[in-house]
Motif scaffolding. Structure first.
Motif, PDB file in Angstrom:
ATOM      1  N   GLU A  12       0.841  -1.209   0.000  1.00 10.60           N
ATOM      2  CA  GLU A  12       0.000   0.000   0.000  1.00 10.60           C
ATOM      3  C   GLU A  12       0.874   1.255   0.000  1.00 10.60           C
ATOM      4  O   GLU A  12       0.587   2.217  -0.727  1.00 10.60           O
ATOM      5  CB  GLU A  12      -0.946   0.003   1.200  1.00 10.60           C
ATOM      6  N   LEU A  13       1.942   1.252   0.785  1.00 13.70           N
ATOM      7  CA  LEU A  13       2.844   2.415   0.809  1.00 13.70           C
ATOM      8  C   LEU A  13       3.510   2.632  -0.542  1.00 13.70           C
ATOM      9  O   LEU A  13       3.667   3.777  -0.987  1.00 13.70           O
ATOM     10  CB  LEU A  13       3.899   2.251   1.892  1.00 13.70           C
ATOM     11  N   ALA A  14       3.899   1.555  -1.204  1.00 13.74           N
ATOM     12  CA  ALA A  14       4.519   1.687  -2.527  1.00 13.74           C
ATOM     13  C   ALA A  14       3.542   2.342  -3.504  1.00 13.74           C
ATOM     14  O   ALA A  14       3.912   3.233  -4.271  1.00 13.74           O
ATOM     15  CB  ALA A  14       4.978   0.324  -3.035  1.00 13.74           C
ATOM     16  N   THR A  18       3.903   6.080  -5.370  1.00 19.42           N
ATOM     17  CA  THR A  18       4.203   6.093  -6.803  1.00 19.42           C
ATOM     18  C   THR A  18       3.020   6.322  -7.729  1.00 19.42           C
ATOM     19  O   THR A  18       3.231   6.599  -8.909  1.00 19.42           O
ATOM     20  CB  THR A  18       4.896   4.781  -7.213  1.00 19.42           C
ATOM     21  N   ALA A  19       1.814   6.200  -7.228  1.00 16.83           N
ATOM     22  CA  ALA A  19       0.640   6.331  -8.098  1.00 16.83           C
ATOM     23  C   ALA A  19       0.558   7.734  -8.688  1.00 16.83           C
ATOM     24  O   ALA A  19       0.722   8.736  -7.984  1.00 16.83           O
ATOM     25  CB  ALA A  19      -0.634   6.013  -7.327  1.00 16.83           C
ATOM     26  N   ALA A  20       0.320   7.812  -9.972  1.00 17.93           N
ATOM     27  CA  ALA A  20       0.185   9.104 -10.649  1.00 17.93           C
ATOM     28  C   ALA A  20      -1.163   9.750 -10.329  1.00 17.93           C
ATOM     29  O   ALA A  20      -1.270  10.970 -10.245  1.00 17.93           O
ATOM     30  CB  ALA A  20       0.338   8.925 -12.152  1.00 17.93           C
ATOM     31  N   ASP A  21      -2.173   8.935 -10.150  1.00 15.46           N
ATOM     32  CA  ASP A  21      -3.517   9.425  -9.852  1.00 15.46           C
ATOM     33  C   ASP A  21      -3.610   9.701  -8.347  1.00 15.46           C
ATOM     34  O   ASP A  21      -3.484   8.773  -7.536  1.00 15.46           O
ATOM     35  CB  ASP A  21      -4.548   8.375 -10.267  1.00 15.46           C
ATOM     36  N   PRO A  22      -3.837  10.959  -7.947  1.00 15.34           N
ATOM     37  CA  PRO A  22      -3.902  11.273  -6.517  1.00 15.34           C
ATOM     38  C   PRO A  22      -4.958  10.471  -5.754  1.00 15.34           C
ATOM     39  O   PRO A  22      -4.733  10.096  -4.606  1.00 15.34           O
ATOM     40  CB  PRO A  22      -4.229  12.768  -6.497  1.00 15.34           C
ATOM     41  N   ALA A  23      -6.089  10.194  -6.375  1.00 11.55           N
ATOM     42  CA  ALA A  23      -7.130   9.426  -5.684  1.00 11.55           C
ATOM     43  C   ALA A  23      -6.641   8.019  -5.351  1.00 11.55           C
ATOM     44  O   ALA A  23      -6.910   7.499  -4.266  1.00 11.55           O
ATOM     45  CB  ALA A  23      -8.398   9.372  -6.538  1.00 11.55           C
ATOM     46  N   VAL A  24      -5.916   7.411  -6.268  1.00 11.55           N
ATOM     47  CA  VAL A  24      -5.359   6.079  -6.036  1.00 11.55           C
ATOM     48  C   VAL A  24      -4.293   6.138  -4.946  1.00 11.55           C
ATOM     49  O   VAL A  24      -4.248   5.300  -4.042  1.00 11.55           O
ATOM     50  CB  VAL A  24      -4.779   5.492  -7.347  1.00 11.55           C
ATOM     51  N   ARG A  27      -5.988   6.669  -1.517  1.00 13.51           N
ATOM     52  CA  ARG A  27      -6.686   5.461  -1.054  1.00 13.51           C
ATOM     53  C   ARG A  27      -5.674   4.462  -0.501  1.00 13.51           C
ATOM     54  O   ARG A  27      -5.886   3.864   0.557  1.00 13.51           O
ATOM     55  CB  ARG A  27      -7.479   4.823  -2.187  1.00 13.51           C
ATOM     56  N   ALA A  28      -4.546   4.300  -1.182  1.00 12.08           N
ATOM     57  CA  ALA A  28      -3.505   3.390  -0.708  1.00 12.08           C
ATOM     58  C   ALA A  28      -2.903   3.885   0.602  1.00 12.08           C
ATOM     59  O   ALA A  28      -2.645   3.094   1.519  1.00 12.08           O
ATOM     60  CB  ALA A  28      -2.425   3.229  -1.775  1.00 12.08           C
ATOM     61  N   ALA A  29      -2.697   5.195   0.723  1.00 10.65           N
ATOM     62  CA  ALA A  29      -2.154   5.756   1.961  1.00 10.65           C
ATOM     63  C   ALA A  29      -3.120   5.547   3.121  1.00 10.65           C
ATOM     64  O   ALA A  29      -2.701   5.215   4.245  1.00 10.65           O
ATOM     65  CB  ALA A  29      -1.859   7.240   1.772  1.00 10.65           C
TER      66      ALA A  29
END
Length: 110
Positions: A12-14, A18-24, A27-29
């Motif tokens: 989830e931290l990775a 690294t996700a380009a989409d802030p929403a993604v 959500r992972a954070a």
């Protein structure tokens, strides 16, 4: 921290980093935050990652909220005083418990 929780937290931290989409990324954070809450150091690391994301997005409200959370995350986890399921975002009350997603609850229950 059990190995399965550590693996899920790292994944989830990775994604959060690294996700380009802030929403993604957020959500992972948030999911990483829920997983990290019982452990002081991982909980603090997640809030540091959230602060970096907020700064990258120039989100002043989120950044200030993360600075506050950085100060209380470790001690809250160490004393067992954290709101279970809270996503860790600045726009969510600091002490508000929230539902834990089923997949995360299963990991944490092991």
């Amino acid at each position: 921290m059990p190995a399965a929780v550590r693996a899920a937290l790292d994944a989830e931290l990775a994604t959060a980093r690294t996700a380009a989409d802030p929403a993604v990324a957020w959500r992972a954070a948030e999911r990483a935050h829920i997983l990290s809450q019982p452990w002081p150091w991982p909980h603090t690391v997640v809030h540091a990652a959230m602060l970096r994301r907020a700064l990258r997005e120039r989100d002043v409200v989120e950044a200030v909220g993360q600075v506050v959370r950085l100060a209380v995350a470790g001690p809250g986890s160490a004393t067992g005083r954290y709101p279970e399921g809270n996503t860790g975002r600045a726009r969510v009350p600091l002490t508000q418990p929230m539902p834990v997603p089923n997949d995360l609850a299963a990991l944490l229950a092991r």
